[in-house]
Scaffold this motif. Structure first.
Motif, PDB file in Angstrom:
ATOM      1  N   UNK B  76       0.839  -1.190   0.000  1.00  0.00           N
ATOM      2  CA  UNK B  76       0.000   0.000   0.000  1.00  0.00           C
ATOM      3  C   UNK B  76       0.877   1.244   0.000  1.00  0.00           C
ATOM      4  N   UNK B  77       1.916   1.211   0.820  1.00  0.00           N
ATOM      5  CA  UNK B  77       2.831   2.360   0.837  1.00  0.00           C
ATOM      6  C   UNK B  77       3.537   2.501  -0.494  1.00  0.00           C
ATOM      7  N   UNK B  78       3.860   1.371  -1.096  1.00  0.00           N
ATOM      8  CA  UNK B  78       4.606   1.418  -2.348  1.00  0.00           C
ATOM      9  C   UNK B  78       3.731   1.937  -3.475  1.00  0.00           C
ATOM     10  N   UNK B 168      11.150   2.772  -3.601  1.00  0.00           N
ATOM     11  CA  UNK B 168      11.595   1.918  -4.696  1.00  0.00           C
ATOM     12  C   UNK B 168      12.543   0.844  -4.186  1.00  0.00           C
ATOM     13  N   UNK B 169      13.455   1.259  -3.297  1.00  0.00           N
ATOM     14  CA  UNK B 169      14.397   0.299  -2.735  1.00  0.00           C
ATOM     15  C   UNK B 169      13.667  -0.756  -1.918  1.00  0.00           C
ATOM     16  N   UNK B 170      12.701  -0.284  -1.125  1.00  0.00           N
ATOM     17  CA  UNK B 170      11.935  -1.235  -0.318  1.00  0.00           C
ATOM     18  C   UNK B 170      11.146  -2.179  -1.210  1.00  0.00           C
ATOM     19  N   UNK B 171      10.647  -1.675  -2.319  1.00  0.00           N
ATOM     20  CA  UNK B 171       9.889  -2.497  -3.254  1.00  0.00           C
ATOM     21  C   UNK B 171      10.753  -3.627  -3.807  1.00  0.00           C
ATOM     22  N   UNK B 172      11.936  -3.247  -4.264  1.00  0.00           N
ATOM     23  CA  UNK B 172      12.837  -4.271  -4.784  1.00  0.00           C
ATOM     24  C   UNK B 172      13.188  -5.294  -3.725  1.00  0.00           C
ATOM     25  N   UNK B 173      13.466  -4.807  -2.516  1.00  0.00           N
ATOM     26  CA  UNK B 173      13.841  -5.713  -1.436  1.00  0.00           C
ATOM     27  C   UNK B 173      12.698  -6.650  -1.111  1.00  0.00           C
ATOM     28  N   UNK B 174      11.490  -6.121  -1.087  1.00  0.00           N
ATOM     29  CA  UNK B 174      10.363  -6.946  -0.724  1.00  0.00           C
ATOM     30  C   UNK B 174      10.086  -7.999  -1.783  1.00  0.00           C
ATOM     31  N   UNK B 175      10.324  -7.667  -3.050  1.00  0.00           N
ATOM     32  CA  UNK B 175      10.168  -8.673  -4.091  1.00  0.00           C
ATOM     33  C   UNK B 175      11.209  -9.781  -3.925  1.00  0.00           C
ATOM     34  N   UNK B 176      12.442  -9.380  -3.632  1.00  0.00           N
ATOM     35  CA  UNK B 176      13.475 -10.396  -3.408  1.00  0.00           C
ATOM     36  C   UNK B 176      13.124 -11.266  -2.214  1.00  0.00           C
ATOM     37  N   UNK B 177      12.610 -10.643  -1.156  1.00  0.00           N
ATOM     38  CA  UNK B 177      12.260 -11.394   0.049  1.00  0.00           C
ATOM     39  C   UNK B 177      11.183 -12.425  -0.233  1.00  0.00           C
ATOM     40  N   UNK B 178      10.144 -12.017  -0.941  1.00  0.00           N
ATOM     41  CA  UNK B 178       9.039 -12.948  -1.179  1.00  0.00           C
ATOM     42  C   UNK B 178       9.455 -14.038  -2.155  1.00  0.00           C
ATOM     43  N   UNK B 179      10.226 -13.665  -3.162  1.00  0.00           N
ATOM     44  CA  UNK B 179      10.724 -14.696  -4.074  1.00  0.00           C
ATOM     45  C   UNK B 179      11.584 -15.679  -3.310  1.00  0.00           C
TER      46      UNK B 179
END
Lengths: 147, 413, 259
Positions: B76-78, B168-179
């Motif tokens: 939501x924040x992203x 944006x950085x958090x978005x990328x990190x969160x995608x890596x985390x979930x993957x």
């Protein structure tokens, strides 16, 4: 003296006494635990003597460094297969046996165990014996077991 | 460009009966969770339902649910800061807080479920970077740090201009985390149920859906509890977004199972999960597909079609159903996937004293459920006290504030 | 507006509460440190004597096993009993959680009806998935090919148990005592067949192989797969042997004949 500074002086005395005691000793006689306890007033651990003539290194060295030896030697043994009498844990346990009233070797659950005699005093918890047997195998094989 | 939304944030009062009740309930569950851990730690894991066949049980299901939801709650924040959707801008701070809280809860469960939790220091100092677990350790802890920084850019006025970059950085990190979380299962060649590259994308899709569902529930509860209004415009947008995410999850689930069914070797495990698996099949069709997918889909889109605005109750019910389906989905993936026996000799019937060839049985034990709920409670406590101590919650999300061009809101029940 | 008012606005200068607190903390620290300092003070270090020990293992050897399934009798479990005896794997009456390092697997071909039985244990793969997934590196492959769990590092996450295609590993789910000194094992860690590494390092054979030769069907053969002169190498070079799930590409060190 008011309470606060008194407490600080007490703490300083406790901290500074052992080096002072050591400085007062003769250089070629290692201090005994009994003498130290007389001088400082801090109760000393009653560490039982191991079997045999002497340990793989002299007592003072072992007291200070046995943990380092254990930490490094165990990696060499497990990962590289280096097995030897010198620092083998089994040999440590074979020598440092403590027997209870019925002449049976005690396990780590007994406070008389060699390692516990000092580790309880220093309040340093060890977990070696969650995996390792804490008494020699010969007694196990012979069926002489503590209940 | 449109009007700038100047949002006022305020702490919740923390004096309402709901606050105290929630605090006491969650505190109790947290302590019960710790007590469960103490019991299992002392007695050994034989008191749990786990075995050498099913090694990861209910605690892992809870933990994965919390962690997947954590990265999704950040969405939501992203959407607001990276995709510049102004309508969601007041929701940013709560989204970050919820993400941090959920991740802390999930991480707590994972660490306390270890056989030797006291060796976490060892785990931090010795890393094997071929292991997804090792990567995940850094991804999870880094997530907490990065979202904290992201939150700081939102809360410190002088840092507001860095919000998009942090987001944006958090978005990328969160995608890596979930993957990474999905890949824990995806890389296991031994397990036919989920050895597949699709586990990463599937978990990403799940994170979008579950995270938004949790966020909606928390937002509705927080606003209702503190007497703050949620505008129907925002609610409708959130409802439709959740509906879209549900469809995406159903899509990836379908792809996962259809491709598995196509591969002849996987027919056994697929038939087990889909048809013969008893509880697992029931959870899959009834829990995941029906209750967690189709029913909320119908609820959300029916109540928001055309010019209709859904009621808060409808959206909350849909979100709760999504989370029920989420639990079922993770149970089927994690535990169902372990229940299917390993294939040592393809095509042969095997039996042994080590339960080869048998479908493993698993009954969740109380300590395991206790630990799982304890993690949920910790996440809840973080959010509860966060909103009490600092300014995460906007004072109002009414239509007049968020949507300056008013469209006549019509309540739909 | 966003700053907090300082509720503990102490007057400058003398603060009796703070002074008492600091004194008490210092005193407590002193008392807590005293025994350790005393212990440290009564010892004096001197250099250690030279380490006389074995050499580290090198990859000059790759240990493996060859199991002739034709000689493996259906009801015989000499290998299993020997492993239990050697490593102290006494059960607790809970088959689901009790450790099994080696087990007899009965296979039946549903199309032909043919039955066989064979022992299955950790296959000591050349490319072990358990080693890849272990987050701390506790699961590791020794230079001579034996795959082990370094229990000093194992945190009990059970990921290796998920990753192993042969279900070779067990998780210790209860307190243990009086472990065999050559086979340490403890609660909360994962374990598996060690190929009797303590025996191998002493030049002997694994317990299961020895027992099979003594009282079983003589179906198990242990040796160095990299030594072309060893019996196991000559046998695998001349007979048809296969590995379990060779399709996974893990190159196990345990091979089966007449399977």
């Amino acid at each position: 003296m008011p309470a606060g500074p008194r407490a600080m002086v007490f703490a300083l005395v406790i901290l500074l006494l052992p080096p002072l005691v050591r400085a007062a000793e003769l250089n070629d006689t290692p201090p005994s635990t009994e003498r130290a306890s007389m001088d400082t007033g801090v109760p000393s651990p009653g560490i039982p003597r191991g079997q045999g003539e002497h340990c793989v290194a002299d007592t003072q060295f072992m007291r200070r460094n046995h943990m380092t030896l254990l930490m490094h030697q165990r990696d060499e043994t497990v990962r590289l297969g280096v097995r030897g009498n010198q620092y083998s844990l089994q040999e440590c346990i074979n020598c440092h046996v403590v027997e209870d009233a019925e002449a049976r070797p005690v396990t780590i659950t007994n406070p008389q165990h060699f390692c516990r005699s000092c580790h309880d005093y220093a309040a340093v918890k060890i977990d070696c014996f969650e995996c390792h047997a804490s008494r020699p195998q010969a007694e196990l094989v012979a069926g002489v077991l503590e209940e | 460009m449109g009007m700038e939304v100047r949002t006022t944030y305020r702490e919740i009062s923390g004096r309402s009966p709901q606050f105290y009740t929630l605090g006491v309930i969650m505190g109790t569950f947290f302590l019960l969770g710790l007590a469960s851990v103490a019991y299992v730690e002392h007695a050994g894991h034989h008191v749990t339902g786990g075995s050498n066949q099913i090694v990861w049980g209910i605690p892992d299901v809870f933990a994965m649910l919390l962690i997947v939801s954590a990265s999704g709650a950040l969405n939501v924040a992203i959407i607001s800061s990276v995709f510049r959707v102004k309508l969601y801008q007041p929701l940013e701070r709560l989204s970050c807080l919820l993400a941090i809280g959920l991740l802390i809860g999930g991480l707590m469960i994972l660490i306390l479920d270890l056989g030797r939790s006291d060796r976490v220091i060892v785990a931090m100092l010795n890393r094997n970077f071929k292991s997804i677990f090792a990567w995940n350790f850094y991804l999870y802890t880094g997530f907490i740090a990065i979202v904290t920084v992201y939150l700081w850019t939102q809360m410190e006025p002088r840092m507001n201009r860095y919000i998009p970059a942090a987001g944006l950085f958090a978005f990328g990190w969160r995608l890596a985390l979930t993957t990474g979380s999905g890949s824990i299962y995806g890389v296991l060649i031994a397990r036919e149920a989920y050895n597949s590259a699709i586990m990463g994308p599937l978990f990403i899709a799940m994170s979008f859906s579950f995270g938004l569902a949790v966020y909606i529930l928390v937002l509705l509860a927080a606003c209702k509890g503190s007497g703050r209004e949620i505008g129907s415009v925002l609610l409708r947008r959130l409802a439709r977004l959740l509906g879209v995410f549900i469809v995406v999850v159903l899509y990836f689930t379908a792809v996962q199972h259809l491709t598995n069914l196509y591969a002849a070797g996987r027919g056994g495990v697929e038939h087990f999960i889909l048809f013969d698996g008893g509880l697992y099949s029931l959870l899959f069709w009834g829990g995941q597909v029906f209750l967690g997918g189709l029913v909320p889909l119908v609820l959300l889109f029916r109540s928001s079609r055309g010019g209709l605005y859904p009621a808060g109750r409808t959206v909350a019910l849909a979100a709760a159903l999504v989370l029920t389906g989420a639990f079922a989905q993770l149970y089927v993936i994690i535990i169902g996937g372990q229940a299917w026996p390993l294939t040592l000799f393809p095509g042969m019937e095997v039996s042994s004293s080590f339960f080869d060839g048998e479908i493993a049985a698993y009954t969740p034990s109380l300590p395991e459920i206790g630990l799982g709920l304890g993690g949920v409670a910790l996440a809840g406590l973080v959010v509860l006290f966060g909103t009490r101590l600092l300014r995460f919650l906007p004072t109002t999300l009414a239509n007049s504030v968020l949507d300056p061009q008013p469209t006549a809101p019509a309540e739909n029940s | 507006m966003s700053g907090n008012t300082n509720k503990l606005d102490a007057p400058t200068g003398f603060d009796p509460v703070r002074r008492k607190f600091l004194s008490a903390v210092t005193a407590a620290t002193g008392v807590a440190l005293a025994p350790g300092v005393m212990l440290y003070g009564i010892t004096r270090p001197s250099p250690a004597t030279a380490n006389v020990a074995n050499e580290a293992v090198a990859n000059a050897a790759r240990w493996g096993m060859l199991i002739d399934v034709g000689r493996c009798a259906d009801g015989c479990d000499a290998c299993v009993s020997a492993c239990v005896e050697e490593n102290g794997l006494e059960g607790h009456g809970r088959p689901a959680t009790d450790a099994q390092w080696i087990r007899k697997v009965e296979i039946r071909n549903p199309s032909t009806g043919r039955r066989q039985s064979l022992p299955v244990m950790c296959q000591h793969c050349a490319e072990p998935p358990c080693v890849d997934v272990c987050p701390t590196g506790a699961s590791f492959k020794r230079a001579d090919g034996i795959v082990l769990v370094d229990k000093h590092r194992c945190i009990g996450c059970r990921y290796c148990m998920m990753a192993c295609p042969y279900k070779a590993r067990s998780f210790i789910a209860e307190d243990l005592e009086d472990q065999k000194p050559h086979a340490p094992r403890g609660k909360g860690t994962v374990e598996g067949c060690t190929l009797c590494v303590h025996r191998v390092d002493a030049g002997r054979q694994p317990a299961c192989v020895e027992a099979c030769g003594d009282s079983g069907g003589g179906a198990m053969l242990f040796g160095d797969l990299q030594d072309p002169q060893s019996e196991i190498s000559r046998r695998v070079a001349s007979h048809a042997t296969r590995q379990i799930r060779a399709d996974l590409g893990l190159d196990p060190g345990v091979r089966y004949q007449n399977l």
